[in-house]
Motif scaffolding. Structure first.
Motif, PDB file in Angstrom:
ATOM      1  N   ALA A  74       0.836  -1.199   0.000  1.00  0.00           N
ATOM      2  CA  ALA A  74       0.000   0.000   0.000  1.00  0.00           C
ATOM      3  C   ALA A  74       0.874   1.254   0.000  1.00  0.00           C
ATOM      4  CB  ALA A  74      -0.922   0.010   1.207  1.00  0.00           C
ATOM      5  N   ARG A  75       0.415   2.274  -0.703  1.00  0.00           N
ATOM      6  CA  ARG A  75       1.184   3.515  -0.792  1.00  0.00           C
ATOM      7  C   ARG A  75       1.164   4.277   0.537  1.00  0.00           C
ATOM      8  NH1 ARG A  75       0.330   8.450  -5.189  1.00  0.00           N
ATOM      9  NH2 ARG A  75       2.039   9.759  -4.416  1.00  0.00           N
ATOM     10  N   ALA A  76       0.029   4.266   1.216  1.00  0.00           N
ATOM     11  CA  ALA A  76      -0.116   4.959   2.504  1.00  0.00           C
ATOM     12  C   ALA A  76      -0.804   4.014   3.486  1.00  0.00           C
ATOM     13  CB  ALA A  76      -0.908   6.252   2.332  1.00  0.00           C
ATOM     14  N   PRO A  77      -0.050   3.033   3.988  1.00  0.00           N
ATOM     15  CA  PRO A  77      -0.677   1.976   4.797  1.00  0.00           C
ATOM     16  C   PRO A  77      -1.048   2.365   6.225  1.00  0.00           C
ATOM     17  CG  PRO A  77       1.680   1.638   4.693  1.00  0.00           C
ATOM     18  CD  PRO A  77       1.380   2.816   3.799  1.00  0.00           C
ATOM     19  N   PHE A  78      -0.674   3.553   6.658  1.00  0.00           N
ATOM     20  CA  PHE A  78      -0.800   3.880   8.075  1.00  0.00           C
ATOM     21  C   PHE A  78      -1.889   4.906   8.374  1.00  0.00           C
ATOM     22  CE2 PHE A  78       3.759   3.079   7.071  1.00  0.00           C
ATOM     23  CZ  PHE A  78       3.842   1.814   7.645  1.00  0.00           C
ATOM     24  N   GLN A  79      -2.924   4.951   7.561  1.00  0.00           N
ATOM     25  CA  GLN A  79      -3.925   6.009   7.656  1.00  0.00           C
ATOM     26  C   GLN A  79      -4.713   6.002   8.962  1.00  0.00           C
ATOM     27  OE1 GLN A  79      -6.253   5.737   4.077  1.00  0.00           O
ATOM     28  NE2 GLN A  79      -4.620   6.566   2.794  1.00  0.00           N
ATOM     29  N   ALA A  80      -4.740   4.885   9.668  1.00  0.00           N
ATOM     30  CA  ALA A  80      -5.502   4.827  10.918  1.00  0.00           C
ATOM     31  C   ALA A  80      -4.612   5.067  12.145  1.00  0.00           C
ATOM     32  CB  ALA A  80      -6.190   3.468  11.043  1.00  0.00           C
ATOM     33  N   LEU A  81      -3.332   5.368  11.938  1.00  0.00           N
ATOM     34  CA  LEU A  81      -2.388   5.415  13.049  1.00  0.00           C
ATOM     35  C   LEU A  81      -1.901   6.834  13.351  1.00  0.00           C
ATOM     36  CD1 LEU A  81      -0.195   2.294  12.167  1.00  0.00           C
ATOM     37  CD2 LEU A  81      -2.200   2.407  13.659  1.00  0.00           C
ATOM     38  N   ARG A  82      -1.698   7.101  14.649  1.00  0.00           N
ATOM     39  CA  ARG A  82      -1.178   8.395  15.102  1.00  0.00           C
ATOM     40  C   ARG A  82       0.303   8.243  15.426  1.00  0.00           C
ATOM     41  NH1 ARG A  82      -2.721  10.360  19.671  1.00  0.00           N
ATOM     42  NH2 ARG A  82      -2.993  12.547  19.088  1.00  0.00           N
ATOM     43  N   LEU A  83       1.098   9.223  14.981  1.00  0.00           N
ATOM     44  CA  LEU A  83       2.552   9.178  15.179  1.00  0.00           C
ATOM     45  C   LEU A  83       3.031  10.480  15.791  1.00  0.00           C
ATOM     46  CD1 LEU A  83       5.292   7.818  12.843  1.00  0.00           C
ATOM     47  CD2 LEU A  83       5.428  10.209  13.566  1.00  0.00           C
ATOM     48  N   LEU A  84       3.909  10.364  16.777  1.00  0.00           N
ATOM     49  CA  LEU A  84       4.521  11.519  17.426  1.00  0.00           C
ATOM     50  C   LEU A  84       6.002  11.542  17.088  1.00  0.00           C
ATOM     51  CD1 LEU A  84       4.465  13.894  19.487  1.00  0.00           C
ATOM     52  CD2 LEU A  84       4.939  12.196  21.272  1.00  0.00           C
ATOM     53  N   ASP A  85       6.480  12.655  16.528  1.00  0.00           N
ATOM     54  CA  ASP A  85       7.886  12.841  16.199  1.00  0.00           C
ATOM     55  C   ASP A  85       8.477  13.811  17.218  1.00  0.00           C
ATOM     56  OD1 ASP A  85      10.360  13.054  14.994  1.00  0.00           O
ATOM     57  OD2 ASP A  85       9.646  14.110  13.202  1.00  0.00           O
ATOM     58  N   VAL A  86       9.159  13.260  18.232  1.00  0.00           N
ATOM     59  CA  VAL A  86       9.705  14.069  19.322  1.00  0.00           C
ATOM     60  C   VAL A  86      11.047  14.662  18.890  1.00  0.00           C
ATOM     61  CG1 VAL A  86      10.486  14.084  21.721  1.00  0.00           C
ATOM     62  CG2 VAL A  86       8.588  12.600  21.035  1.00  0.00           C
ATOM     63  N   VAL A 144      -3.827  12.360  24.003  1.00  0.00           N
ATOM     64  CA  VAL A 144      -4.195  11.003  23.606  1.00  0.00           C
ATOM     65  C   VAL A 144      -2.928  10.261  23.207  1.00  0.00           C
ATOM     66  CG1 VAL A 144      -5.520   9.638  21.947  1.00  0.00           C
ATOM     67  CG2 VAL A 144      -6.464  11.768  22.844  1.00  0.00           C
ATOM     68  N   LEU A 145      -2.820   8.992  23.587  1.00  0.00           N
ATOM     69  CA  LEU A 145      -1.598   8.226  23.327  1.00  0.00           C
ATOM     70  C   LEU A 145      -1.433   7.921  21.839  1.00  0.00           C
ATOM     71  CD1 LEU A 145      -1.686   5.761  26.363  1.00  0.00           C
ATOM     72  CD2 LEU A 145      -0.622   8.023  26.194  1.00  0.00           C
ATOM     73  N   TYR A 146      -0.197   7.575  21.483  1.00  0.00           N
ATOM     74  CA  TYR A 146       0.174   7.385  20.083  1.00  0.00           C
ATOM     75  C   TYR A 146       0.481   5.925  19.765  1.00  0.00           C
ATOM     76  CZ  TYR A 146       0.529  12.432  19.626  1.00  0.00           C
ATOM     77  OH  TYR A 146       0.245  13.772  19.592  1.00  0.00           O
ATOM     78  N   ASP A 147       0.210   5.559  18.510  1.00  0.00           N
ATOM     79  CA  ASP A 147       0.578   4.223  18.027  1.00  0.00           C
ATOM     80  C   ASP A 147       2.088   4.118  17.841  1.00  0.00           C
ATOM     81  OD1 ASP A 147      -2.218   3.054  17.334  1.00  0.00           O
ATOM     82  OD2 ASP A 147      -2.202   5.019  16.356  1.00  0.00           O
ATOM     83  N   VAL A 148       2.700   5.199  17.386  1.00  0.00           N
ATOM     84  CA  VAL A 148       4.139   5.222  17.115  1.00  0.00           C
ATOM     85  C   VAL A 148       4.729   6.498  17.702  1.00  0.00           C
ATOM     86  CG1 VAL A 148       5.933   5.200  15.337  1.00  0.00           C
ATOM     87  CG2 VAL A 148       3.792   3.946  14.962  1.00  0.00           C
ATOM     88  N   VAL A 149       5.836   6.353  18.420  1.00  0.00           N
ATOM     89  CA  VAL A 149       6.580   7.509  18.923  1.00  0.00           C
ATOM     90  C   VAL A 149       8.013   7.407  18.403  1.00  0.00           C
ATOM     91  CG1 VAL A 149       7.511   8.691  20.953  1.00  0.00           C
ATOM     92  CG2 VAL A 149       5.162   7.814  20.989  1.00  0.00           C
ATOM     93  N   LEU A 150       8.474   8.476  17.779  1.00  0.00           N
ATOM     94  CA  LEU A 150       9.847   8.552  17.283  1.00  0.00           C
ATOM     95  C   LEU A 150      10.654   9.522  18.144  1.00  0.00           C
ATOM     96  CD1 LEU A 150       9.212   9.081  13.432  1.00  0.00           C
ATOM     97  CD2 LEU A 150       9.338   6.915  14.683  1.00  0.00           C
ATOM     98  N   THR A 151      11.841   9.109  18.537  1.00  0.00           N
ATOM     99  CA  THR A 151      12.810  10.024  19.133  1.00  0.00           C
ATOM    100  C   THR A 151      14.146   9.703  18.480  1.00  0.00           C
ATOM    101  OG1 THR A 151      13.946  10.690  21.162  1.00  0.00           O
ATOM    102  CG2 THR A 151      12.964   8.484  21.138  1.00  0.00           C
ATOM    103  N   MET A 152      14.389  10.375  17.362  1.00  0.00           N
ATOM    104  CA  MET A 152      15.494  10.026  16.480  1.00  0.00           C
ATOM    105  C   MET A 152      16.580  11.101  16.518  1.00  0.00           C
ATOM    106  SD  MET A 152      14.055   7.242  15.371  1.00  0.00           S
ATOM    107  CE  MET A 152      14.744   6.633  13.838  1.00  0.00           C
ATOM    108  N   GLU A 153      17.765  10.699  16.972  1.00  0.00           N
ATOM    109  CA  GLU A 153      18.897  11.619  17.094  1.00  0.00           C
ATOM    110  C   GLU A 153      18.555  12.822  17.989  1.00  0.00           C
ATOM    111  OE1 GLU A 153      17.901  10.739  13.701  1.00  0.00           O
ATOM    112  OE2 GLU A 153      19.096   8.956  14.075  1.00  0.00           O
ATOM    113  N   VAL A 154      17.851  12.543  19.080  1.00  0.00           N
ATOM    114  CA  VAL A 154      17.432  13.603  20.012  1.00  0.00           C
ATOM    115  C   VAL A 154      17.969  13.359  21.413  1.00  0.00           C
ATOM    116  CG1 VAL A 154      15.444  14.728  21.098  1.00  0.00           C
ATOM    117  CG2 VAL A 154      15.319  14.035  18.704  1.00  0.00           C
ATOM    118  N   ILE A 155      17.938  12.124  21.868  1.00  0.00           N
ATOM    119  CA  ILE A 155      18.216  11.828  23.272  1.00  0.00           C
ATOM    120  C   ILE A 155      19.636  12.242  23.687  1.00  0.00           C
ATOM    121  CG2 ILE A 155      18.987   9.435  22.885  1.00  0.00           C
ATOM    122  CD1 ILE A 155      17.419   8.716  25.476  1.00  0.00           C
ATOM    123  N   GLU A 156      20.575  12.289  22.740  1.00  0.00           N
ATOM    124  CA  GLU A 156      21.940  12.710  23.079  1.00  0.00           C
ATOM    125  C   GLU A 156      22.058  14.222  23.246  1.00  0.00           C
ATOM    126  OE1 GLU A 156      21.976  12.359  18.502  1.00  0.00           O
ATOM    127  OE2 GLU A 156      21.014  11.358  20.206  1.00  0.00           O
TER     128      GLU A 156
END
Length: 268
Positions: A74-86, A144-156
């Motif tokens: 699918a081109r956009a398979p995640f249409q039902a999911l919430r994502l947080l980019d920290v 509201v909680l998220y299905d996916v949380v990203l913390t990429m190159e941030v914690i350092e």
């Protein structure tokens, strides 16, 4: 009460120009705020992230397709999911996540970064909810909680990595997944990521990273041990100087990513 795009927005003319929280390292936020206008310059200070982006986007996509049992074709398979980019910066990850169908919230402590991210998303026709806030403020708001949380190159770059990662984990819903990417505290990482990348090759401004704040994979696992999330073995990300490309590898001595999954039956 969940936040909207105007909550916690700092005035760029204020003394700090940033949100507040216990994980905030003011010097780090100021450093990235000063570069805010350059996030989308593929030949500028963030050029390494532009080159790195395809590898991490592919990894996130494939992991999420597998984790949620979705159709990889699918081109956009995640249409039902919430994502947080920290720590979203100028939106380099938020935008491809939105194009894949995620309902994206991008979060950054720098008001200038958020301004850049909003402007670029508008130019690109993308509906992304950007917040100038810290992860602590978001967690305390009743978000509201998220299905996916990203913390990429941030914690350092934060003041309290343990508390920061636990707060990120608290925003993952049962059945969800967290991604954490960072640099390993090894002599090799010091040689390549600081001396090589910052002082010899000039890929990044000198002083971008502090080797003492790099984290070993076992430290990430320890931070998450007190949460319901189950951390998996780290996946290395390596650079090939001959091709100029990044790829996944078994070498975690410099860059690596950790996936932590939240069983649907577990709870904080």
């Amino acid at each position: 009460m969940a936040l909207n795009s105007t909550d916690f927005v700092s005035d760029d003319t204020s003394p700090s120009g940033q949100a507040s929280g216990f994980s905030i390292d003011e010097d780090e936020v100021a450093r990235f705020s000063a570069l805010a206008a350059k996030w989308w310059d593929v030949k500028g200070e963030f050029a390494p992230l532009h080159k790195f982006n395809p590898t991490r986007v592919k990894f996130i996509r494939e992991t999420c397709v597998e984790h949620f049992g979705l159709d990889a074709r699918a081109r956009a398979p995640f249409q039902a999911l919430r994502l947080l980019d920290v720590g979203c910066g100028g939106g380099l990850l938020s935008e491809p996540m939105a194009r894949m169908g995620f309902h994206v919230t991008g979060l950054d402590a720098s008001a200038k970064n958020i301004g850049t991210a909003r402007a670029h998303a508008a130019e690109s026709g993308l509906d992304i909810r950007y917040l100038n806030a810290t992860v602590e403020q978001l967690a305390q708001s009743g978000e509201v909680l998220y299905d996916v949380v990203l913390t990429m190159e941030v914690i350092e770059h934060v003041a309290d990595p343990d508390a920061f990662l636990k707060t990120c984990a608290s925003l993952v819903k049962p059945g969800g997944v967290l991604f954490c990417a960072t640099l390993n505290r090894t002599l090799k990482a010091h040689a390549l990521a600081i001396i090589g990348a910052e002082y010899i090759l000039r890929w990044l401004p000198a002083g971008t990273h502090d080797w003492k704040k790099f984290l070993r994979p076992e430290e990430i696992a320890t931070f998450l041990a007190d949460t319901p999330l189950q951390a998996e073995p780290p996946v290395g990300v390596s650079y090939n100087p001959l091709t100029g490309h990044w790829s996944l590898s078994g070498d975690t001595s410099v860059n690596y990513m950790v996936v932590a999954r939240y069983p649907a039956s577990a709870a904080f």
